[in-house]
Design a protein around this motif. Structure first.
Motif, PDB file in Angstrom:
ATOM      1  N   ARG A  15       0.818  -1.211   0.000  1.00 57.68           N
ATOM      2  CA  ARG A  15       0.000   0.000   0.000  1.00 57.68           C
ATOM      3  C   ARG A  15       0.850   1.259   0.000  1.00 57.68           C
ATOM      4  O   ARG A  15       0.383   2.312   0.363  1.00 57.68           O
ATOM      5  N   ALA A  16       2.095   1.159  -0.426  1.00 56.13           N
ATOM      6  CA  ALA A  16       2.988   2.327  -0.419  1.00 56.13           C
ATOM      7  C   ALA A  16       2.691   3.195  -1.633  1.00 56.13           C
ATOM      8  O   ALA A  16       3.463   3.289  -2.553  1.00 56.13           O
ATOM      9  N   GLY A  17       1.538   3.826  -1.617  1.00 62.37           N
ATOM     10  CA  GLY A  17       1.112   4.662  -2.727  1.00 62.37           C
ATOM     11  C   GLY A  17       1.390   6.123  -2.479  1.00 62.37           C
ATOM     12  O   GLY A  17       2.310   6.504  -1.762  1.00 62.37           O
ATOM     13  N   TRP A  18       0.549   6.958  -3.064  1.00 64.11           N
ATOM     14  CA  TRP A  18       0.704   8.414  -3.018  1.00 64.11           C
ATOM     15  C   TRP A  18       0.873   8.936  -1.601  1.00 64.11           C
ATOM     16  O   TRP A  18       1.781   9.698  -1.320  1.00 64.11           O
ATOM     17  N   ALA A  19      -0.008   8.547  -0.704  1.00 65.29           N
ATOM     18  CA  ALA A  19       0.015   9.105   0.651  1.00 65.29           C
ATOM     19  C   ALA A  19       1.298   8.747   1.388  1.00 65.29           C
ATOM     20  O   ALA A  19       1.907   9.588   2.039  1.00 65.29           O
ATOM     21  N   CYS A  20       1.713   7.495   1.275  1.00 65.97           N
ATOM     22  CA  CYS A  20       2.916   7.053   1.973  1.00 65.97           C
ATOM     23  C   CYS A  20       4.149   7.786   1.439  1.00 65.97           C
ATOM     24  O   CYS A  20       4.959   8.298   2.208  1.00 65.97           O
ATOM     25  N   CYS A  21       4.260   7.870   0.131  1.00 70.51           N
ATOM     26  CA  CYS A  21       5.416   8.554  -0.461  1.00 70.51           C
ATOM     27  C   CYS A  21       5.396  10.038  -0.138  1.00 70.51           C
ATOM     28  O   CYS A  21       6.435  10.629   0.161  1.00 70.51           O
ATOM     29  N   SER A  22       4.219  10.649  -0.201  1.00 78.07           N
ATOM     30  CA  SER A  22       4.112  12.074   0.097  1.00 78.07           C
ATOM     31  C   SER A  22       4.457  12.353   1.548  1.00 78.07           C
ATOM     32  O   SER A  22       5.111  13.337   1.860  1.00 78.07           O
ATOM     33  N   ARG A  23       4.008  11.493   2.441  1.00 74.90           N
ATOM     34  CA  ARG A  23       4.287  11.665   3.864  1.00 74.90           C
ATOM     35  C   ARG A  23       5.798  11.600   4.107  1.00 74.90           C
ATOM     36  O   ARG A  23       6.374  12.440   4.776  1.00 74.90           O
ATOM     37  N   ARG A  24       6.441  10.585   3.528  1.00 71.79           N
ATOM     38  CA  ARG A  24       7.883  10.433   3.714  1.00 71.79           C
ATOM     39  C   ARG A  24       8.631  11.642   3.157  1.00 71.79           C
ATOM     40  O   ARG A  24       9.548  12.154   3.773  1.00 71.79           O
ATOM     41  N   TRP A  25       8.245  12.086   1.964  1.00 71.28           N
ATOM     42  CA  TRP A  25       8.903  13.227   1.343  1.00 71.28           C
ATOM     43  C   TRP A  25       8.720  14.481   2.189  1.00 71.28           C
ATOM     44  O   TRP A  25       9.677  15.220   2.426  1.00 71.28           O
ATOM     45  N   LEU A  26       7.499  14.739   2.645  1.00 70.09           N
ATOM     46  CA  LEU A  26       7.214  15.950   3.402  1.00 70.09           C
ATOM     47  C   LEU A  26       7.978  15.976   4.724  1.00 70.09           C
ATOM     48  O   LEU A  26       8.599  16.979   5.073  1.00 70.09           O
ATOM     49  N   VAL A  27       7.951  14.878   5.451  1.00 72.77           N
ATOM     50  CA  VAL A  27       8.665  14.824   6.726  1.00 72.77           C
ATOM     51  C   VAL A  27      10.168  14.978   6.493  1.00 72.77           C
ATOM     52  O   VAL A  27      10.839  15.731   7.205  1.00 72.77           O
ATOM     53  N   ALA A  28      10.703  14.305   5.484  1.00 75.57           N
ATOM     54  CA  ALA A  28      12.140  14.416   5.192  1.00 75.57           C
ATOM     55  C   ALA A  28      12.504  15.854   4.822  1.00 75.57           C
ATOM     56  O   ALA A  28      13.529  16.375   5.272  1.00 75.57           O
ATOM     57  N   ARG A  29      11.641  16.491   4.047  1.00 74.36           N
ATOM     58  CA  ARG A  29      11.921  17.877   3.653  1.00 74.36           C
ATOM     59  C   ARG A  29      11.956  18.793   4.866  1.00 74.36           C
ATOM     60  O   ARG A  29      12.871  19.607   5.014  1.00 74.36           O
ATOM     61  N   TYR A  30      10.959  18.675   5.732  1.00 77.41           N
ATOM     62  CA  TYR A  30      10.943  19.558   6.905  1.00 77.41           C
ATOM     63  C   TYR A  30      12.022  19.178   7.911  1.00 77.41           C
ATOM     64  O   TYR A  30      12.562  20.046   8.591  1.00 77.41           O
ATOM     65  N   ARG A  31      12.360  17.910   8.006  1.00 79.37           N
ATOM     66  CA  ARG A  31      13.456  17.508   8.897  1.00 79.37           C
ATOM     67  C   ARG A  31      14.762  18.137   8.420  1.00 79.37           C
ATOM     68  O   ARG A  31      15.534  18.665   9.209  1.00 79.37           O
ATOM     69  N   GLU A  32      15.000  18.103   7.112  1.00 81.99           N
ATOM     70  CA  GLU A  32      16.217  18.696   6.553  1.00 81.99           C
ATOM     71  C   GLU A  32      16.182  20.224   6.649  1.00 81.99           C
ATOM     72  O   GLU A  32      17.175  20.856   6.968  1.00 81.99           O
ATOM     73  N   GLN A  33      15.043  20.798   6.388  1.00 79.45           N
ATOM     74  CA  GLN A  33      14.876  22.246   6.386  1.00 79.45           C
ATOM     75  C   GLN A  33      14.955  22.832   7.787  1.00 79.45           C
ATOM     76  O   GLN A  33      15.399  23.959   7.972  1.00 79.45           O
ATOM     77  N   GLY A  34      14.479  22.063   8.774  1.00 82.71           N
ATOM     78  CA  GLY A  34      14.494  22.535  10.153  1.00 82.71           C
ATOM     79  C   GLY A  34      13.661  23.796  10.311  1.00 82.71           C
ATOM     80  O   GLY A  34      12.534  23.855   9.866  1.00 82.71           O
ATOM     81  N   THR A  35      14.243  24.800  10.921  1.00 83.27           N
ATOM     82  CA  THR A  35      13.491  26.028  11.199  1.00 83.27           C
ATOM     83  C   THR A  35      13.600  27.056  10.075  1.00 83.27           C
ATOM     84  O   THR A  35      13.143  28.176  10.227  1.00 83.27           O
ATOM     85  N   ASP A  36      14.173  26.670   8.947  1.00 85.88           N
ATOM     86  CA  ASP A  36      14.336  27.575   7.820  1.00 85.88           C
ATOM     87  C   ASP A  36      13.278  27.268   6.762  1.00 85.88           C
ATOM     88  O   ASP A  36      13.524  26.560   5.798  1.00 85.88           O
ATOM     89  N   CYS A  37      12.079  27.799   6.950  1.00 83.00           N
ATOM     90  CA  CYS A  37      10.969  27.537   6.040  1.00 83.00           C
ATOM     91  C   CYS A  37      10.561  28.827   5.339  1.00 83.00           C
ATOM     92  O   CYS A  37      10.009  29.732   5.970  1.00 83.00           O
ATOM     93  N   PRO A  38      10.810  28.931   4.029  1.00 86.21           N
ATOM     94  CA  PRO A  38      10.477  30.161   3.307  1.00 86.21           C
ATOM     95  C   PRO A  38       8.986  30.497   3.342  1.00 86.21           C
ATOM     96  O   PRO A  38       8.619  31.664   3.473  1.00 86.21           O
ATOM     97  N   LEU A  39       8.114  29.489   3.227  1.00 95.44           N
ATOM     98  CA  LEU A  39       6.681  29.760   3.253  1.00 95.44           C
ATOM     99  C   LEU A  39       6.276  30.310   4.614  1.00 95.44           C
ATOM    100  O   LEU A  39       5.519  31.277   4.702  1.00 95.44           O
ATOM    101  N   HIS A  40       6.800  29.726   5.688  1.00 94.79           N
ATOM    102  CA  HIS A  40       6.475  30.240   7.008  1.00 94.79           C
ATOM    103  C   HIS A  40       6.982  31.675   7.171  1.00 94.79           C
ATOM    104  O   HIS A  40       6.300  32.518   7.744  1.00 94.79           O
ATOM    105  N   ALA A  41       8.182  31.929   6.679  1.00 97.46           N
ATOM    106  CA  ALA A  41       8.728  33.282   6.783  1.00 97.46           C
ATOM    107  C   ALA A  41       7.786  34.279   6.110  1.00 97.46           C
ATOM    108  O   ALA A  41       7.519  35.360   6.644  1.00 97.46           O
ATOM    109  N   ALA A  42       7.265  33.906   4.949  1.00 96.19           N
ATOM    110  CA  ALA A  42       6.336  34.789   4.246  1.00 96.19           C
ATOM    111  C   ALA A  42       5.006  34.900   4.991  1.00 96.19           C
ATOM    112  O   ALA A  42       4.475  35.996   5.178  1.00 96.19           O
ATOM    113  N   LEU A  43       4.471  33.764   5.445  1.00 92.72           N
ATOM    114  CA  LEU A  43       3.176  33.776   6.131  1.00 92.72           C
ATOM    115  C   LEU A  43       3.238  34.528   7.457  1.00 92.72           C
ATOM    116  O   LEU A  43       2.269  35.174   7.847  1.00 92.72           O
ATOM    117  N   SER A  44       4.362  34.469   8.139  1.00 98.09           N
ATOM    118  CA  SER A  44       4.467  35.127   9.441  1.00 98.09           C
ATOM    119  C   SER A  44       4.455  36.648   9.320  1.00 98.09           C
ATOM    120  O   SER A  44       4.209  37.345  10.299  1.00 98.09           O
TER     121      SER A  44
END
Length: 133
Positions: A15-44
């Motif tokens: 069942r490793a479909g869209w949701a599983c791959c997207s979840r892994r990608w998103l968590v990995a991206r934010y784990r790597e990005q840490g507190t440096d999020c361009p979208l958050h900087a703009a939204l804040s």
């Protein structure tokens, strides 16, 4: 207690479909990005931003929600989840959970809230009561 690296119960090889791959990608991206999020900087900065800046930020969030809804529809079409849940509403809830998890990550440095929002949001989509409607 499950470790942060453990495979979630809904993420099996068959069942490793869209949701599983997207979840892994998103968590990995934010784990790597840490507190440096361009979208958050703009939204804040939106409280003091121009109407044009708020419009652009709203459009970016709308695009993200549309992409989530498209993924949910693909899961519905493939039979991974029931066809009845409203994909747009489910996407709105996932986006709110993601953004809340990201805000907590940026505030505390902890990613567990983002992981929980994703795990529970995806598990909700795959829940047996959603399959049997």
């Amino acid at each position: 207690m499950r470790s942060a690296r453990a495979t979630p119960p809904w993420c099996t090889r068959r069942r490793a479909g869209w949701a599983c791959c997207s979840r892994r990608w998103l968590v990995a991206r934010y784990r790597e990005q840490g507190t440096d999020c361009p979208l958050h900087a703009a939204l804040s900065q939106l409280g003091t931003a121009s109407e044009a800046a708020r419009t652009v930020a709203g459009e970016l969030l709308d695009q993200w929600q549309q992409q989530l809804a498209a993924g949910i529809r693909r899961m519905q079409e493939s039979g991974e989840i029931a066809p009845e849940p409203d994909a747009d509403r489910e996407a709105a809830a996932l986006l709110a959970g993601i953004q809340g998890g990201v805000l907590i990550l940026l505030t505390t440095g902890r990613i567990a809230h983002l992981e929980a929002a994703l795990d529970l949001g995806i598990a909700h989509l795959r829940a047996p009561d959603n399959r049997d409607r």
